[in-house]
Motif scaffolding. Structure first.
Motif, PDB file in Angstrom:
ATOM      1  N   ILE A  32       0.844  -1.209   0.000  1.00 43.38           N
ATOM      2  CA  ILE A  32       0.000   0.000   0.000  1.00 43.38           C
ATOM      3  C   ILE A  32       0.874   1.252   0.000  1.00 43.38           C
ATOM      4  N   ALA A  33       1.957   1.227   0.815  1.00 46.49           N
ATOM      5  CA  ALA A  33       2.856   2.380   0.866  1.00 46.49           C
ATOM      6  C   ALA A  33       3.531   2.591  -0.482  1.00 46.49           C
ATOM      7  N   GLY A  34       4.026   1.518  -1.105  1.00 44.43           N
ATOM      8  CA  GLY A  34       4.684   1.623  -2.401  1.00 44.43           C
ATOM      9  C   GLY A  34       3.724   2.075  -3.488  1.00 44.43           C
ATOM     10  N   LEU A  35       2.490   1.607  -3.423  1.00 42.54           N
ATOM     11  CA  LEU A  35       1.489   1.984  -4.430  1.00 42.54           C
ATOM     12  C   LEU A  35       1.163   3.472  -4.330  1.00 42.54           C
ATOM     13  N   LYS A  36       1.045   3.997  -3.105  1.00 35.71           N
ATOM     14  CA  LYS A  36       0.756   5.422  -2.928  1.00 35.71           C
ATOM     15  C   LYS A  36       1.911   6.279  -3.456  1.00 35.71           C
ATOM     16  N   ILE A  37       3.160   5.855  -3.169  1.00 34.03           N
ATOM     17  CA  ILE A  37       4.329   6.612  -3.644  1.00 34.03           C
ATOM     18  C   ILE A  37       4.372   6.609  -5.169  1.00 34.03           C
ATOM     19  N   ALA A  38       4.165   5.433  -5.793  1.00 42.76           N
ATOM     20  CA  ALA A  38       4.198   5.323  -7.250  1.00 42.76           C
ATOM     21  C   ALA A  38       3.087   6.147  -7.896  1.00 42.76           C
ATOM     22  N   ALA A  39       1.890   6.127  -7.291  1.00 46.53           N
ATOM     23  CA  ALA A  39       0.775   6.903  -7.840  1.00 46.53           C
ATOM     24  C   ALA A  39       1.070   8.402  -7.776  1.00 46.53           C
ATOM     25  N   LYS A  40       1.747   8.825  -6.674  1.00 46.28           N
ATOM     26  CA  LYS A  40       2.093  10.237  -6.535  1.00 46.28           C
ATOM     27  C   LYS A  40       3.163  10.637  -7.546  1.00 46.28           C
ATOM     28  N   GLN A  41       4.190   9.742  -7.709  1.00 51.55           N
ATOM     29  CA  GLN A  41       5.278  10.057  -8.641  1.00 51.55           C
ATOM     30  C   GLN A  41       4.789  10.082 -10.090  1.00 51.55           C
ATOM     31  N   LYS A  42       3.907   9.167 -10.429  1.00 52.07           N
ATOM     32  CA  LYS A  42       3.406   9.091 -11.812  1.00 52.07           C
ATOM     33  C   LYS A  42       2.149   9.930 -12.022  1.00 52.07           C
ATOM     34  N   LYS A  43       1.737  10.627 -10.955  1.00 54.63           N
ATOM     35  CA  LYS A  43       0.577  11.509 -11.020  1.00 54.63           C
ATOM     36  C   LYS A  43      -0.671  10.772 -11.503  1.00 54.63           C
ATOM     37  N   LEU A  44      -0.893   9.636 -10.827  1.00 53.96           N
ATOM     38  CA  LEU A  44      -2.083   8.849 -11.148  1.00 53.96           C
ATOM     39  C   LEU A  44      -3.230   9.279 -10.238  1.00 53.96           C
ATOM     40  N   PRO A  45      -4.384   9.570 -10.787  1.00 53.47           N
ATOM     41  CA  PRO A  45      -5.514  10.036  -9.969  1.00 53.47           C
ATOM     42  C   PRO A  45      -6.261   8.875  -9.293  1.00 53.47           C
ATOM     43  N   VAL A  46      -5.542   8.121  -8.455  1.00 57.30           N
ATOM     44  CA  VAL A  46      -6.177   7.014  -7.733  1.00 57.30           C
ATOM     45  C   VAL A  46      -6.873   7.560  -6.492  1.00 57.30           C
ATOM     46  N   PRO A  73      -8.530   7.838  -2.770  1.00 57.22           N
ATOM     47  CA  PRO A  73      -8.172   7.278  -1.457  1.00 57.22           C
ATOM     48  C   PRO A  73      -9.024   6.055  -1.102  1.00 57.22           C
ATOM     49  N   GLU A  74     -10.300   6.080  -1.551  1.00 58.20           N
ATOM     50  CA  GLU A  74     -11.172   4.933  -1.255  1.00 58.20           C
ATOM     51  C   GLU A  74     -10.636   3.640  -1.883  1.00 58.20           C
ATOM     52  N   THR A  75      -9.947   3.780  -3.029  1.00 61.36           N
ATOM     53  CA  THR A  75      -9.373   2.597  -3.695  1.00 61.36           C
ATOM     54  C   THR A  75      -8.257   1.999  -2.855  1.00 61.36           C
ATOM     55  N   PHE A  76      -7.373   2.895  -2.294  1.00 59.90           N
ATOM     56  CA  PHE A  76      -6.308   2.399  -1.416  1.00 59.90           C
ATOM     57  C   PHE A  76      -6.893   1.711  -0.179  1.00 59.90           C
ATOM     58  N   GLN A  77      -7.928   2.325   0.405  1.00 60.13           N
ATOM     59  CA  GLN A  77      -8.525   1.772   1.622  1.00 60.13           C
ATOM     60  C   GLN A  77      -9.173   0.408   1.346  1.00 60.13           C
ATOM     61  N   ALA A  78      -9.887   0.295   0.223  1.00 60.59           N
ATOM     62  CA  ALA A  78     -10.537  -0.976  -0.107  1.00 60.59           C
ATOM     63  C   ALA A  78      -9.502  -2.084  -0.354  1.00 60.59           C
ATOM     64  N   GLU A  81      -6.397  -2.246   0.791  1.00 57.95           N
ATOM     65  CA  GLU A  81      -5.734  -2.599   2.046  1.00 57.95           C
ATOM     66  C   GLU A  81      -6.618  -3.500   2.891  1.00 57.95           C
ATOM     67  N   ALA A  82      -7.927  -3.207   2.937  1.00 63.23           N
ATOM     68  CA  ALA A  82      -8.844  -4.018   3.748  1.00 63.23           C
ATOM     69  C   ALA A  82      -8.927  -5.453   3.219  1.00 63.23           C
ATOM     70  N   ILE A  83      -8.988  -5.584   1.886  1.00 62.13           N
ATOM     71  CA  ILE A  83      -9.086  -6.933   1.296  1.00 62.13           C
ATOM     72  C   ILE A  83      -7.802  -7.718   1.528  1.00 62.13           C
ATOM     73  N   LEU A  84      -6.627  -7.072   1.356  1.00 64.69           N
ATOM     74  CA  LEU A  84      -5.356  -7.763   1.559  1.00 64.69           C
ATOM     75  C   LEU A  84      -5.164  -8.193   3.004  1.00 64.69           C
ATOM     76  N   LYS A  85      -5.587  -7.339   3.953  1.00 70.87           N
ATOM     77  CA  LYS A  85      -5.474  -7.707   5.370  1.00 70.87           C
ATOM     78  C   LYS A  85      -6.418  -8.871   5.698  1.00 70.87           C
ATOM     79  N   ASN A  86      -7.589  -8.858   5.102  1.00 75.24           N
ATOM     80  CA  ASN A  86      -8.524  -9.955   5.317  1.00 75.24           C
ATOM     81  C   ASN A  86      -7.946 -11.268   4.758  1.00 75.24           C
ATOM     82  N   ALA A  87      -7.290 -11.155   3.582  1.00 76.00           N
ATOM     83  CA  ALA A  87      -6.656 -12.335   2.991  1.00 76.00           C
ATOM     84  C   ALA A  87      -5.513 -12.850   3.863  1.00 76.00           C
ATOM     85  N   ASP A  88      -4.751 -11.927   4.480  1.00 74.30           N
ATOM     86  CA  ASP A  88      -3.670 -12.351   5.384  1.00 74.30           C
ATOM     87  C   ASP A  88      -4.216 -13.127   6.565  1.00 74.30           C
ATOM     88  N   LEU A  89      -5.355 -12.666   7.091  1.00 70.80           N
ATOM     89  CA  LEU A  89      -5.966 -13.365   8.228  1.00 70.80           C
ATOM     90  C   LEU A  89      -6.402 -14.782   7.838  1.00 70.80           C
TER      91      LEU A  89
END
Length: 536
Positions: free
Chosen positions: A239-253, A255-260, A262-270
């Motif tokens: 999630i941290a790397g994706l936010k940095i890359a989106a900022k560097q490449k000026k991608l209009p992602v 915040p709700e996309t990052f939150q969703a 992260e929630a799915i990946l954490k659920n998968a980890d569990l």
């Protein structure tokens, strides 16, 4: 009245006697040459309702049964006749009794008649037969059909491999995801998500596998489009790397996309690491959210990043993959056939025994001279024999007479030649009959499951002049592993010294010439030592 009664009783007895089945036994020759075949015929004649059961025999007395012929049946009006024929022989000369044996007639055992047959040796008349000088050694062009058998084996294997691949290729094959060619990363991700649903992992209860594939598809898409190491990253690192890359490449992602995500990946980890089990509606929601996340990220990518692949390029890539797979398949088939050829050649022509020592390899080894037991037996063998604890093989009354017993045998059951050496020292002096000792040894083999034992005895003498007795012949043993019968050839030698007994047994598969050479070499090396008295 008394006379009439007596008449009817006699008449009834005669009728009853007439209805009793009649058993006759005959042989087609009373004298045969040694090893020749003759026939014993047993006939049972009786009323039409007579039931007869003949035994299937391997030996009749000391005569060997070569063949049990099928029972013939002749029906004549109110009578029936059963005819059973046995083919017999004997390989030693002498007069032999054909003993009676029981047959079952109407649930009653009836004995056949006995008889005698004279077995004559083949006489050679040297006066009438011309004698010739011994011919010189002539060269024989050996012809072997071995190559024919090898070609047949290889042909069968090749046809089997070809048939398998034809059958396999005839079946409709599902295209594997790694073999598919996609026009864009988003097409690949959405297609793989659809394929994931068709696997019915949730129905099978394989929730962990479901979430693993779900996150792998997502991370592969992110790696391919955003160019960050998503698969090697933890959830927080991703999630941290994706936010940095989106900022560097000026991608209009959003915040709700990052939150969703992260929630799915954490659920998968569990699910994967903590054995958590989400509810069915939660799993369905995660599946929908992950597809929305991928679509949202794809919508934020600039046009120049999305490289559409032309149809011609898709066909070219698909053809390259198909050719690569065919090449791998050909390599595998070629390697398999080459391996089979090498294995068959080594097993058929080489001195190779897959599990034990082959007879040919035994002949090439440097043999070892060792002394075994008391009274000692010194013998050359390919390997040192190993001491065995085989007291359970001998009757307790025999063990009670022994002061000392030692048993040695070859180390591997799978060896082409098996060696067995046993020495017995008695508490009191014994007069030992070597023929009886050999016969007892044969009975021990029979107790171990040996069948169809053929024995021929003769005198035996060591190179040093020590005399003993020797039994040779064949025996059918049941292989405990394959559960199949195999015919073995044996050499069994017995010696008696100072009231002790020494036994040497060697066994190998019948017809193995190399094994016979091993046996002869070992027999010619036997030396006997005097018994050592133990002062107790």
């Amino acid at each position: 009245m008394q006379k009439i009664t007596t008449f009817f009783l006699v008449l009834l007895a005669s009728i009853t006697w007439a209805q009793q089945p009649e058993v006759t036994t005959q042989i087609d020759s009373t004298q045969i040459k040694i090893g020749s075949e003759f026939h014993l015929t047993v006939k049972v004649k009786g009323p039409s309702n007579t039931q007869v059961s003949f035994p299937e025999l391997k030996n009749i007395g000391q005569l060997e049964v070569l063949e049990n012929y099928p029972t013939d049946t002749l029906l004549n009006e109110a009578q029936i006749e059963f005819i059973k024929k046995y083919a017999l022989t004997q390989f030693d000369s002498g007069a032999y009794q054909i003993p009676s044996f029981p047959i079952l007639i109407n649930d009653k055992q009836i004995l056949t008649d006995s008889g005698f047959v004279l077995v004559n040796t083949v006489e050679v008349d040297t006066l009438k037969q011309k004698l010739f000088d011994i011919k010189t050694v002539s060269t024989v062009n050996e012809t072997s059909n071995t190559w024919i058998y090898l070609v047949v084996v290889l042909l069968v294997i090749a046809l089997g491999v070809l048939g398998y691949f034809l059958w396999k290729n005839k079946k409709p094959k599902a295209v594997k995801p790694e073999e598919m060619v996609f026009a864009s990363p988003i097409e690949r991700a959405t297609t793989l998500l659809s394929i994931l649903e068709t696997k019915n992992l949730l129905v099978k209860g394989e929730i962990k596998e479901y979430y693993s594939e779900l996150t792998d598809i997502t991370k592969s898409y992110i790696e391919e489009t955003i160019q960050i190491p998503a698969k090697e990253s933890t959830t927080s690192e991703l999630i941290a790397g994706l936010k940095i890359a989106a900022k560097q490449k000026k991608l209009p992602v959003k915040p709700e996309t990052f939150q969703a995500l992260e929630a799915i990946l954490k659920n998968a980890d569990l699910v994967k690491f903590a054995k958590s089990k989400p509810l069915d509606f939660e799993i369905i929601e995660d599946r929908k959210k992950i597809e929305n996340v991928i679509v949202s990220i794809d919508d934020s990518l600039p046009e120049e990043i999305i490289e559409e692949v032309k149809p011609e390029e898709l066909k070219r890539q698909a053809e390259l993959k198909r050719l690569a797979l065919q090449k791998k398949k050909r390599i595998k088939i070629g390697a398999a056939i080459a391996s089979v050829v090498v294995i068959v050649a080594v097993l058929y022509f080489g001195d190779f025994n897959l599990f034990g020592s082959s007879a040919k390899s035994m002949l090439k080894k440097e043999w070892i001279s060792s002394e075994y037991g008391n009274p000692g037996v010194k013998i050359y063998t390919p390997d040192v024999l190993i001491r065995q604890d085989n007291e359970e093989l001998f009757p307790k009354d025999v063990i009670a007479l022994l002061q000392e017993m030692q048993v040695f045998s070859s180390g591997s059951y799978f060896d082409d030649v098996n060696f067995f050496v046993a020495t017995f020292k008695y508490k009191q002096p014994q007069q030992i009959d070597l023929d009886i000792a050999l016969e007892s040894g044969m009975q021990m083999l029979e107790a171990q499951g040996a069948q169809d034992i053929i024995v021929k005895t003769a005198d035996f003498e060591t190179p040093e002049g020590v005399k003993g007795r020797k039994a040779v012949g064949t025996v059918v043993m049941l292989d405990p592993i394959t559960k199949r019968s195999k015919k073995m050839y044996y050499d069994f030698v017995a010696f008696s010294q100072d009231g002790g007994l020494q036994l040497i047994l060697m066994m190998h598969k019948e017809g193995d010439e190399a094994a016979q050479q091993v046996t002869e070499r070992a027999l010619n090396s036997i030396e006997l030592k005097k018994a050592v008295q133990n002062n107790e």
